[in-house]
Scaffold this motif. Sequence first.
Motif, PDB file in Angstrom:
ATOM      1  N   ASN A 226      63.507  32.663  -3.134  1.00  0.00           N
ATOM      2  CA  ASN A 226      62.989  32.187  -1.778  1.00  0.00           C
ATOM      3  C   ASN A 226      63.685  30.909  -1.039  1.00  0.00           C
ATOM      4  OD1 ASN A 226      60.701  33.878  -2.022  1.00  0.00           O
ATOM      5  ND2 ASN A 226      59.411  32.524  -3.139  1.00  0.00           N
TER       6      ASN A 226
ATOM      7  N   ASN B 279      65.539  32.631   2.371  1.00  0.00           N
ATOM      8  CA  ASN B 279      64.784  32.240   3.337  1.00  0.00           C
ATOM      9  C   ASN B 279      64.813  30.847   3.890  1.00  0.00           C
ATOM     10  OD1 ASN B 279      62.439  31.921   5.140  1.00  0.00           O
ATOM     11  ND2 ASN B 279      60.912  32.334   3.831  1.00  0.00           N
TER      12      ASN B 279
ATOM     13  N   TYR C  27      61.884  28.558   4.148  1.00  0.00           N
ATOM     14  CA  TYR C  27      60.858  28.448   3.113  1.00  0.00           C
ATOM     15  C   TYR C  27      61.049  26.967   3.143  1.00  0.00           C
ATOM     16  CZ  TYR C  27      58.643  28.761  -1.378  1.00  0.00           C
ATOM     17  OH  TYR C  27      57.789  28.797  -2.631  1.00  0.00           O
TER      18      TYR C  27
END
Length: 83
Positions: free
Chosen positions: A63, A67, A70
């Motif tokens: 993550n 991302n 995130y």
Amino acid sequence: MHNNIINIDAEIMSGTPVFNGTRVPIKNLFDYIETGANIDRFIDDFPSVTKEQAVGIMQLSENILLNPNYSFTVIPHLPKSNG
């Protein structure tokens, strides 16, 4: 899901990030993976770490890396005061 997977406490392993409830450094998991070992082998060698914790670290890493939006919070353990 990722809450309480990592513990950073100056009184445990000099503040090295460890799996919560253990003295096993998170880095050990990545060292195992670098050598070609899988999570099951890691769990066999470090039975105080649960499979859910190891998988959670991998998911958290994914993550964070994949991302850019995130976010997570690190809440360090502060030394206990005597006063």
